[in-house]
Scaffold this motif. Structure first.
Motif, PDB file in Angstrom:
ATOM      1  N   PHE A  48     -21.282  -4.888 -22.749  1.00 19.80           N
ATOM      2  CA  PHE A  48     -21.603  -6.326 -23.100  1.00 19.80           C
ATOM      3  C   PHE A  48     -21.723  -7.229 -24.035  1.00 19.80           C
ATOM      4  CE2 PHE A  48     -25.827  -9.762 -22.895  1.00 19.80           C
ATOM      5  CZ  PHE A  48     -24.834 -10.787 -22.670  1.00 19.80           C
ATOM      6  N   LEU A  49     -22.190  -6.589 -25.580  1.00 23.11           N
ATOM      7  CA  LEU A  49     -21.362  -7.230 -27.076  1.00 23.11           C
ATOM      8  C   LEU A  49     -20.331  -7.092 -26.868  1.00 23.11           C
ATOM      9  CD1 LEU A  49     -24.406  -5.310 -28.862  1.00 23.11           C
ATOM     10  CD2 LEU A  49     -24.750  -7.769 -28.144  1.00 23.11           C
ATOM     11  N   THR A  50     -19.638  -5.949 -26.648  1.00 19.66           N
ATOM     12  CA  THR A  50     -18.092  -6.195 -26.979  1.00 19.66           C
ATOM     13  C   THR A  50     -17.017  -6.961 -25.694  1.00 19.66           C
ATOM     14  OG1 THR A  50     -17.642  -4.530 -26.018  1.00 19.66           O
ATOM     15  CG2 THR A  50     -17.928  -3.319 -27.914  1.00 19.66           C
ATOM     16  N   SER A  51     -17.725  -7.557 -24.965  1.00 14.45           N
ATOM     17  CA  SER A  51     -17.130  -8.407 -24.854  1.00 14.45           C
ATOM     18  C   SER A  51     -17.644  -9.944 -24.688  1.00 14.45           C
ATOM     19  CB  SER A  51     -17.874  -8.187 -22.862  1.00 14.45           C
ATOM     20  OG  SER A  51     -19.246  -9.287 -22.138  1.00 14.45           O
ATOM     21  N   ILE A  52     -18.718 -10.255 -25.150  1.00 11.63           N
ATOM     22  CA  ILE A  52     -18.613 -11.284 -26.219  1.00 11.63           C
ATOM     23  C   ILE A  52     -17.634 -11.464 -27.456  1.00 11.63           C
ATOM     24  CG2 ILE A  52     -20.658 -12.961 -27.375  1.00 11.63           C
ATOM     25  CD1 ILE A  52     -23.250 -11.561 -26.143  1.00 11.63           C
ATOM     26  N   ALA A  53     -18.234 -10.849 -27.811  1.00 17.20           N
ATOM     27  CA  ALA A  53     -17.393 -10.569 -29.249  1.00 17.20           C
ATOM     28  C   ALA A  53     -15.446 -10.453 -28.251  1.00 17.20           C
ATOM     29  CB  ALA A  53     -17.208  -9.292 -30.041  1.00 17.20           C
ATOM     30  N   GLN A 109     -16.212  -8.458 -17.761  1.00 20.98           N
ATOM     31  CA  GLN A 109     -17.604  -7.455 -18.429  1.00 20.98           C
ATOM     32  C   GLN A 109     -18.200  -8.826 -19.492  1.00 20.98           C
ATOM     33  OE1 GLN A 109     -16.244  -3.645 -20.373  1.00 20.98           O
ATOM     34  NE2 GLN A 109     -14.243  -4.753 -20.901  1.00 20.98           N
ATOM     35  N   LEU A 110     -17.780 -10.570 -19.740  1.00 20.64           N
ATOM     36  CA  LEU A 110     -18.757 -11.107 -20.318  1.00 20.64           C
ATOM     37  C   LEU A 110     -19.600 -11.439 -18.940  1.00 20.64           C
ATOM     38  CD1 LEU A 110     -19.791 -12.403 -22.562  1.00 20.64           C
ATOM     39  CD2 LEU A 110     -18.057 -14.242 -21.791  1.00 20.64           C
ATOM     40  N   LEU A 111     -18.789 -12.203 -18.011  1.00 18.98           N
ATOM     41  CA  LEU A 111     -19.225 -12.417 -16.962  1.00 18.98           C
ATOM     42  C   LEU A 111     -21.048 -11.305 -15.995  1.00 18.98           C
ATOM     43  CD1 LEU A 111     -16.807 -13.955 -14.924  1.00 18.98           C
ATOM     44  CD2 LEU A 111     -19.058 -15.380 -16.289  1.00 18.98           C
ATOM     45  N   ILE A 112     -20.481  -9.767 -15.873  1.00 18.48           N
ATOM     46  CA  ILE A 112     -21.192  -8.984 -15.503  1.00 18.48           C
ATOM     47  C   ILE A 112     -22.628  -8.286 -15.970  1.00 18.48           C
ATOM     48  CG2 ILE A 112     -20.112  -6.780 -15.669  1.00 18.48           C
ATOM     49  CD1 ILE A 112     -22.287  -7.979 -12.242  1.00 18.48           C
ATOM     50  N   GLY A 113     -22.306  -8.922 -17.667  1.00 14.98           N
ATOM     51  CA  GLY A 113     -22.827  -8.410 -18.648  1.00 14.98           C
ATOM     52  C   GLY A 113     -24.252  -8.357 -18.530  1.00 14.98           C
ATOM     53  N   PRO A 114     -24.457  -9.706 -18.486  1.00 14.53           N
ATOM     54  CA  PRO A 114     -26.408 -10.220 -18.671  1.00 14.53           C
ATOM     55  C   PRO A 114     -26.894  -9.575 -16.674  1.00 14.53           C
ATOM     56  CG  PRO A 114     -24.540 -11.904 -18.336  1.00 14.53           C
ATOM     57  CD  PRO A 114     -23.391 -11.247 -18.303  1.00 14.53           C
ATOM     58  N   VAL A 115     -26.276  -9.322 -16.038  1.00 15.68           N
ATOM     59  CA  VAL A 115     -26.886  -8.472 -14.961  1.00 15.68           C
ATOM     60  C   VAL A 115     -27.481  -7.689 -15.484  1.00 15.68           C
ATOM     61  CG1 VAL A 115     -26.947  -7.508 -12.560  1.00 15.68           C
ATOM     62  CG2 VAL A 115     -24.780  -9.226 -13.433  1.00 15.68           C
ATOM     63  N   GLY A 116     -28.817  -7.786 -14.974  1.00 15.55           N
ATOM     64  CA  GLY A 116     -29.764  -6.363 -15.667  1.00 15.55           C
ATOM     65  C   GLY A 116     -30.365  -6.213 -17.002  1.00 15.55           C
ATOM     66  N   ILE A 117     -29.722  -7.574 -17.370  1.00 15.11           N
ATOM     67  CA  ILE A 117     -29.655  -7.348 -19.246  1.00 15.11           C
ATOM     68  C   ILE A 117     -30.841  -6.520 -20.055  1.00 15.11           C
ATOM     69  CG2 ILE A 117     -29.823 -10.128 -19.698  1.00 15.11           C
ATOM     70  CD1 ILE A 117     -27.915  -6.773 -21.793  1.00 15.11           C
ATOM     71  N   GLY A 118     -32.041  -6.619 -19.539  1.00 11.83           N
ATOM     72  CA  GLY A 118     -33.816  -7.025 -19.659  1.00 11.83           C
ATOM     73  C   GLY A 118     -34.201  -5.114 -19.617  1.00 11.83           C
ATOM     74  N   LEU A 119     -33.529  -4.802 -18.072  1.00 12.79           N
ATOM     75  CA  LEU A 119     -33.811  -3.054 -17.442  1.00 12.79           C
ATOM     76  C   LEU A 119     -32.437  -2.455 -19.449  1.00 12.79           C
ATOM     77  CD1 LEU A 119     -34.246  -2.949 -14.778  1.00 12.79           C
ATOM     78  CD2 LEU A 119     -35.655  -3.090 -16.133  1.00 12.79           C
ATOM     79  N   ILE A 120     -31.578  -2.566 -19.364  1.00 15.51           N
ATOM     80  CA  ILE A 120     -30.106  -2.177 -20.097  1.00 15.51           C
ATOM     81  C   ILE A 120     -30.904  -1.644 -21.582  1.00 15.51           C
ATOM     82  CG2 ILE A 120     -28.188  -2.382 -20.858  1.00 15.51           C
ATOM     83  CD1 ILE A 120     -27.390  -3.471 -18.344  1.00 15.51           C
ATOM     84  N   ALA A 137     -27.250   2.994 -19.962  1.00 14.06           N
ATOM     85  CA  ALA A 137     -27.870   1.963 -20.272  1.00 14.06           C
ATOM     86  C   ALA A 137     -27.684   1.365 -21.698  1.00 14.06           C
ATOM     87  CB  ALA A 137     -29.070   1.647 -20.684  1.00 14.06           C
ATOM     88  N   SER A 138     -27.278   2.733 -23.058  1.00 16.09           N
ATOM     89  CA  SER A 138     -26.493   2.384 -23.370  1.00 16.09           C
ATOM     90  C   SER A 138     -25.585   2.027 -23.400  1.00 16.09           C
ATOM     91  CB  SER A 138     -27.003   3.881 -24.506  1.00 16.09           C
ATOM     92  OG  SER A 138     -28.328   4.210 -24.490  1.00 16.09           O
TER      93      SER A 138
END
Length: 253
Positions: free
Chosen positions: A182-187, A61-72, A175-176
């Motif tokens: 993505f935030l939880t995958s970082i943590a 989830q961390l690796l895929i999280g940044p994909v399209g993060i701007g639009l998300i 998107a939400s």
């Protein structure tokens, strides 16, 4: 091949099976905005211990999280998604610490309960039109999502009903949820490193599975928006139902 087997701990055919599982779970993520961990972690638990499957799910989830993060980020309901995500980040280490001291058979049982609970929760009636969740609902969702991230790599069970029970456009709900995950995958990654259960081997496996995950997520994302909202919500319920049934079957076997 022998060197790869020695590093990863399982045969190339097993890795191919994991890649197929990852592609399918990522397709669901791209289509619905969630579901990758709920589907993938129990499946990965068939070939590696539950704690490792959880960490691998978080790393993916961390690796895929940044994909399209701007639009998300632009499309999310930031008044709720950001607070929920930040609270979940703060409480993720609690779940990871519990996972670290839980026996594998108990962990499998609890992960199954989470999968079943997510399916039941999404079937609850919708909130009234125009309803805005209160502070308690936001905090409770964030705390539960964080603990489940650390314990089962499944931040979705509290988050999915939170958004699907509201009268939101699918693109906003999707998107939400993706922003929170993505935030939880970082943590989750930070907590796994802190506890000491995020190994170099799991990072390598995650990197090897990135391509099928990216392809599955892209395919699912291309199909998102091509179905009416009520059909999309029905698909979400079906995904959760399949995950719950498969988790129960695996537990009984």
């Amino acid at each position: 091949m022998t060197a790869l087997y020695e590093i990863l701990g399982f045969a190339p055919l097993t890795l191919a099976g994991a890649a197929a599982m990852t592609f399918g779970a990522a397709y669901v993520r791209g289509l619905t905005g969630f579901g990758m961990a709920i589907i993938l972690v129990p499946l990965l638990g068939l070939i590696i211990p539950p704690a490792q499957a959880v960490v691998l799910g978080i790393l993916l989830q961390l690796l895929i999280g940044p994909v399209g993060i701007g639009l998300i980020h632009a499309g999310a309901d930031r008044q709720t998604a950001l607070p929920i995500g930040l609270i979940a980040m703060a409480t993720t280490p609690i779940g990871m610490a519990v996972l670290d001291v839980t026996r594998p058979d108990v962990a499998r049982l609890l992960i199954t309960v989470v999968a079943v609970g997510a399916f039941v929760a999404v079937l609850l009636p919708k909130q009234p039109e125009g309803h805005r969740p209160g502070r308690g609902a936001v905090i409770g969702t964030g705390v539960a999502s964080g603990i489940l991230t650390g314990f089962a790599a499944m931040p979705g069970p509290p988050v999915v009903p939170f958004y699907l029970r509201r009268h939101l456009e699918p693109r906003v709900a999707r998107a939400s949820m993706l922003l929170i995950f993505f935030l939880t995958s970082i943590a989750g990654t930070a907590a796994a490193l802190w506890v000491g259960i995020a190994t170099q081997r799991l990072f390598l496996i995650a990197l090897l599975l990135f391509l099928p995950m990216w392809l599955g997520n892209r395919a699912g994302g291309r199909h998102f928006g091509r179905v009416p909202p009520h059909v999309w919500q029905a698909m979400v319920a079906v995904v959760l139902g399949i995950a719950a049934i498969s988790a129960v079957v695996r537990l009984l076997n």
